[in-house]
Motif scaffolding. Structure first.
Motif, PDB file in Angstrom:
ATOM      1  N   VAL A  72       0.838  -1.205   0.000  1.00 28.63           N
ATOM      2  CA  VAL A  72       0.000   0.000   0.000  1.00 28.63           C
ATOM      3  C   VAL A  72       0.872   1.254   0.000  1.00 28.63           C
ATOM      4  CG1 VAL A  72      -1.650   1.353   1.348  1.00 28.63           C
ATOM      5  CG2 VAL A  72      -2.001  -1.114   1.066  1.00 28.63           C
ATOM      6  N   ALA A  73       1.909   1.252   0.853  1.00 29.50           N
ATOM      7  CA  ALA A  73       2.787   2.425   0.957  1.00 29.50           C
ATOM      8  C   ALA A  73       3.479   2.734  -0.367  1.00 29.50           C
ATOM      9  CB  ALA A  73       3.823   2.195   2.053  1.00 29.50           C
ATOM     10  N   LEU A  74       3.821   1.694  -1.104  1.00 29.14           N
ATOM     11  CA  LEU A  74       4.539   1.875  -2.364  1.00 29.14           C
ATOM     12  C   LEU A  74       3.669   2.488  -3.463  1.00 29.14           C
ATOM     13  CD1 LEU A  74       6.599  -1.426  -2.365  1.00 29.14           C
ATOM     14  CD2 LEU A  74       7.535   0.885  -2.250  1.00 29.14           C
ATOM     15  N   LYS A  75       2.382   2.589  -3.238  1.00 27.55           N
ATOM     16  CA  LYS A  75       1.489   3.204  -4.217  1.00 27.55           C
ATOM     17  C   LYS A  75       1.591   4.733  -4.198  1.00 27.55           C
ATOM     18  CE  LYS A  75      -1.945  -0.536  -4.128  1.00 27.55           C
ATOM     19  NZ  LYS A  75      -3.351  -0.905  -3.795  1.00 27.55           N
ATOM     20  N   TYR A  76       2.165   5.274  -3.113  1.00 26.56           N
ATOM     21  CA  TYR A  76       2.243   6.728  -2.994  1.00 26.56           C
ATOM     22  C   TYR A  76       3.411   7.279  -3.808  1.00 26.56           C
ATOM     23  CZ  TYR A  76      -1.190   6.553   0.765  1.00 26.56           C
ATOM     24  OH  TYR A  76      -2.341   6.372   1.487  1.00 26.56           O
ATOM     25  N   ASP A  77       3.188   8.412  -4.412  1.00 27.83           N
ATOM     26  CA  ASP A  77       4.231   9.126  -5.136  1.00 27.83           C
ATOM     27  C   ASP A  77       4.870  10.103  -4.155  1.00 27.83           C
ATOM     28  OD1 ASP A  77       5.879  10.320  -6.962  1.00 27.83           O
ATOM     29  OD2 ASP A  77       4.292  11.495  -7.934  1.00 27.83           O
ATOM     30  N   ILE A  78       6.032   9.745  -3.650  1.00 25.27           N
ATOM     31  CA  ILE A  78       6.673  10.553  -2.612  1.00 25.27           C
ATOM     32  C   ILE A  78       7.983  11.145  -3.113  1.00 25.27           C
ATOM     33  CG2 ILE A  78       5.618   9.174  -0.786  1.00 25.27           C
ATOM     34  CD1 ILE A  78       8.459   7.971  -0.307  1.00 25.27           C
ATOM     35  N   ASP A  79       8.439  12.159  -2.420  1.00 28.11           N
ATOM     36  CA  ASP A  79       9.710  12.810  -2.720  1.00 28.11           C
ATOM     37  C   ASP A  79      10.769  12.492  -1.677  1.00 28.11           C
ATOM     38  OD1 ASP A  79       8.727  14.668  -4.992  1.00 28.11           O
ATOM     39  OD2 ASP A  79       7.305  15.020  -3.368  1.00 28.11           O
ATOM     40  N   ILE A  80      10.311  12.203  -0.464  1.00 27.96           N
ATOM     41  CA  ILE A  80      11.224  11.955   0.655  1.00 27.96           C
ATOM     42  C   ILE A  80      10.716  10.751   1.441  1.00 27.96           C
ATOM     43  CG2 ILE A  80      12.224  12.877   2.781  1.00 27.96           C
ATOM     44  CD1 ILE A  80      11.759  15.683   1.654  1.00 27.96           C
ATOM     45  N   LEU A  81      11.632   9.823   1.735  1.00 27.05           N
ATOM     46  CA  LEU A  81      11.330   8.681   2.591  1.00 27.05           C
ATOM     47  C   LEU A  81      12.099   8.849   3.893  1.00 27.05           C
ATOM     48  CD1 LEU A  81      10.264   5.822   3.248  1.00 27.05           C
ATOM     49  CD2 LEU A  81      12.252   4.910   1.998  1.00 27.05           C
ATOM     50  N   PHE A  82      11.356   8.905   4.993  1.00 29.45           N
ATOM     51  CA  PHE A  82      11.977   8.996   6.313  1.00 29.45           C
ATOM     52  C   PHE A  82      11.792   7.665   7.019  1.00 29.45           C
ATOM     53  CE2 PHE A  82      11.631  11.031  10.803  1.00 29.45           C
ATOM     54  CZ  PHE A  82      12.920  10.629  11.091  1.00 29.45           C
ATOM     55  N   ASN A  83      12.846   6.854   7.015  1.00 28.64           N
ATOM     56  CA  ASN A  83      12.828   5.545   7.676  1.00 28.64           C
ATOM     57  C   ASN A  83      13.058   5.733   9.171  1.00 28.64           C
ATOM     58  OD1 ASN A  83      12.579   3.474   5.535  1.00 28.64           O
ATOM     59  ND2 ASN A  83      14.481   4.371   4.772  1.00 28.64           N
ATOM     60  N   ASN A  84      11.970   5.854   9.903  1.00 27.66           N
ATOM     61  CA  ASN A  84      12.067   6.151  11.332  1.00 27.66           C
ATOM     62  C   ASN A  84      11.686   4.951  12.209  1.00 27.66           C
ATOM     63  OD1 ASN A  84      12.120   8.068  13.727  1.00 27.66           O
ATOM     64  ND2 ASN A  84       9.976   7.414  13.775  1.00 27.66           N
ATOM     65  N   ALA A  85      10.922   4.013  11.673  1.00 23.57           N
ATOM     66  CA  ALA A  85      10.460   2.878  12.479  1.00 23.57           C
ATOM     67  C   ALA A  85      11.635   2.048  12.980  1.00 23.57           C
ATOM     68  CB  ALA A  85       9.515   1.998  11.660  1.00 23.57           C
ATOM     69  N   GLY A  86      11.542   1.601  14.206  1.00 20.80           N
ATOM     70  CA  GLY A  86      12.602   0.765  14.762  1.00 20.80           C
ATOM     71  C   GLY A  86      12.198   0.176  16.094  1.00 20.80           C
ATOM     72  N   ILE A  87      12.928  -0.858  16.501  1.00 25.49           N
ATOM     73  CA  ILE A  87      12.718  -1.480  17.805  1.00 25.49           C
ATOM     74  C   ILE A  87      14.056  -1.576  18.519  1.00 25.49           C
ATOM     75  CG2 ILE A  87      10.709  -2.798  17.063  1.00 25.49           C
ATOM     76  CD1 ILE A  87      12.544  -5.287  16.946  1.00 25.49           C
ATOM     77  N   GLY A  88      13.999  -1.779  19.819  1.00 30.09           N
ATOM     78  CA  GLY A  88      15.223  -1.915  20.595  1.00 30.09           C
ATOM     79  C   GLY A  88      15.142  -3.074  21.560  1.00 30.09           C
ATOM     80  N   GLU A  89      16.231  -3.799  21.668  1.00 28.68           N
ATOM     81  CA  GLU A  89      16.334  -4.905  22.625  1.00 28.68           C
ATOM     82  C   GLU A  89      17.523  -4.656  23.532  1.00 28.68           C
ATOM     83  OE1 GLU A  89      14.362  -7.438  23.137  1.00 28.68           O
ATOM     84  OE2 GLU A  89      13.044  -7.332  21.383  1.00 28.68           O
ATOM     85  N   SER A  90      17.338  -4.949  24.792  1.00 35.23           N
ATOM     86  CA  SER A  90      18.418  -4.749  25.758  1.00 35.23           C
ATOM     87  C   SER A  90      18.864  -6.086  26.335  1.00 35.23           C
ATOM     88  CB  SER A  90      17.947  -3.830  26.894  1.00 35.23           C
ATOM     89  OG  SER A  90      16.957  -4.482  27.681  1.00 35.23           O
ATOM     90  N   GLY A  91      19.977  -6.023  27.031  1.00 33.52           N
ATOM     91  CA  GLY A  91      20.492  -7.216  27.694  1.00 33.52           C
ATOM     92  C   GLY A  91      21.883  -7.573  27.203  1.00 33.52           C
ATOM     93  N   PRO A  92      22.547  -8.480  27.903  1.00 36.38           N
ATOM     94  CA  PRO A  92      23.913  -8.870  27.534  1.00 36.38           C
ATOM     95  C   PRO A  92      23.930  -9.678  26.242  1.00 36.38           C
ATOM     96  CG  PRO A  92      23.090 -10.285  29.294  1.00 36.38           C
ATOM     97  CD  PRO A  92      22.057  -9.213  29.086  1.00 36.38           C
ATOM     98  N   VAL A  93      24.747  -9.267  25.299  1.00 38.17           N
ATOM     99  CA  VAL A  93      24.809  -9.949  24.006  1.00 38.17           C
ATOM    100  C   VAL A  93      25.289 -11.388  24.154  1.00 38.17           C
ATOM    101  CG1 VAL A  93      25.911  -9.917  21.730  1.00 38.17           C
ATOM    102  CG2 VAL A  93      25.154  -7.788  22.757  1.00 38.17           C
ATOM    103  N   PHE A  94      26.158 -11.637  25.118  1.00 38.70           N
ATOM    104  CA  PHE A  94      26.707 -12.985  25.240  1.00 38.70           C
ATOM    105  C   PHE A  94      25.674 -13.998  25.725  1.00 38.70           C
ATOM    106  CE2 PHE A  94      27.246 -11.788  29.667  1.00 38.70           C
ATOM    107  CZ  PHE A  94      27.289 -12.972  30.395  1.00 38.70           C
ATOM    108  N   GLU A  95      24.491 -13.515  26.163  1.00 36.85           N
ATOM    109  CA  GLU A  95      23.435 -14.435  26.594  1.00 36.85           C
ATOM    110  C   GLU A  95      22.115 -14.230  25.853  1.00 36.85           C
ATOM    111  OE1 GLU A  95      23.590 -15.874  30.837  1.00 36.85           O
ATOM    112  OE2 GLU A  95      24.009 -13.727  31.149  1.00 36.85           O
ATOM    113  N   MET A  96      21.998 -13.181  25.074  1.00 36.57           N
ATOM    114  CA  MET A  96      20.730 -12.855  24.427  1.00 36.57           C
ATOM    115  C   MET A  96      20.344 -13.924  23.407  1.00 36.57           C
ATOM    116  SD  MET A  96      19.713  -9.393  22.329  1.00 36.57           S
ATOM    117  CE  MET A  96      19.708  -8.356  23.801  1.00 36.57           C
TER     118      MET A  96
END
Length: 270
Positions: A72-96
């Motif tokens: 659906v999003a790709l149907k829009y005629d846009i000039d600027i794409l702002f990729n803002n969506a994101g998630i975050g995970e915390s914790g020790p990498v050696f055990e995650m």
């Protein structure tokens, strides 16, 4: 770029994304505000109506991991794409758990890259000027203990953005990153809670109380409570502009901190 340009924002359902969508609309830009879940659609449409911005903001459901939303999003005629969506995970990498690390990369790296590729291909075919902005992070440029998985996804995004910036210059397509610090939007506070859904004192070396104490110390500092209005004010200037820096860390004290940390990293020992 004039105010006639159309800007698609992902992750516009809360925090900096929502504030930026509203701020750009108030400057008379046409904004397609993509939000992750349907309740956010309803809430943001209500806010848009209350602000009298219906002619400038269109709110759509855009979970960047949902191929039907993306179609659906790709149907829009846009000039600027702002990729803002994101998630975050915390914790020790050696055990995650690795599936959690993979999810972080899927949302923060692969999905925005895929969306970018599709819009860029369209712009190049049409010989149209375009611009892509990625929300990175201060931890895209250094790594904070307890946020290694999230930071690594932002490091990857930084590398992709740098490569895209050079690759797309011949096509007049501009690339930027925005690197927010610890703005008080709730994102960082929520991210700090994620490890506690899998950390088990009976199984893991890292103890829940120790990790919590580290996060509590950080969130008690003034650095963790930067006013998001400052970042939003900067973003609504950076996003539509034809000129500016490739990397944008706000405020200046954050940029200075990053430069100091990166310089010091050359002196690190094992």
């Amino acid at each position: 770029m004039s105010n006639s340009k159309t800007i698609l924002i992902t992750g516009a359902g809360s925090g900096l994304g929502e504030g930026t969508a509203i701020g750009l609309a108030q400057l008379n830009y046409k904004v397609i505000a993509g939000v992750q879940i349907l309740p956010q659609v309803t809430a943001l449409r209500k806010k848009v109506a209350e602000l009298g911005l219906e002619n400038n903001i269109e709110v759509i459901k855009l979970n960047i991991l949902d191929k039907y939303d993306v179609k659906v999003a790709l149907k829009y005629d846009i000039d600027i794409l702002f990729n803002n969506a994101g998630i975050g995970e915390s914790g020790p990498v050696f055990e995650m758990p690795l599936d959690i690390v993979r999810d972080n990369f899927e949302t923060n790296v692969f999905a925005p890259l895929e969306l970018t590729q599709q819009f860029v291909a369209r712009w190049i075919t049409a010989k149209k000027q375009g611009k892509v902005i990625f929300t990175s992070s201060v931890v895209g440029l250094f790594t904070q203990v307890g946020l290694g998985a999230y930071a690594s996804s932002k490091h990857a995004l930084e590398a992709i953005a740098e490569s895209l910036a050079e690759e797309l210059k011949p096509y007049n397509i501009k690339i930027q990153t925005i690197n927010p610090g610890a703005y008080f939007t709730g994102f960082n506070e929520t991210m700090a809670e994620t490890a506690f859904r899998w950390l088990d004192d009976k199984k893991n070396i890292t103890k829940r109380a120790d990790l919590k104490a580290g996060f509590d110390a950080f969130f008690s500092s003034s650095y963790s409570k930067l006013d998001p209005a400052e970042m939003i004010d900067a973003m609504i200037k950076i996003i539509p502009s034809d000129t500016g820096k490739f990397r944008n860390a706000v405020p200046q004290l954050v940029e200075d901190m990053l430069k100091g940390v990166q310089l010091k990293s050359w002196e690190n020992t094992i």
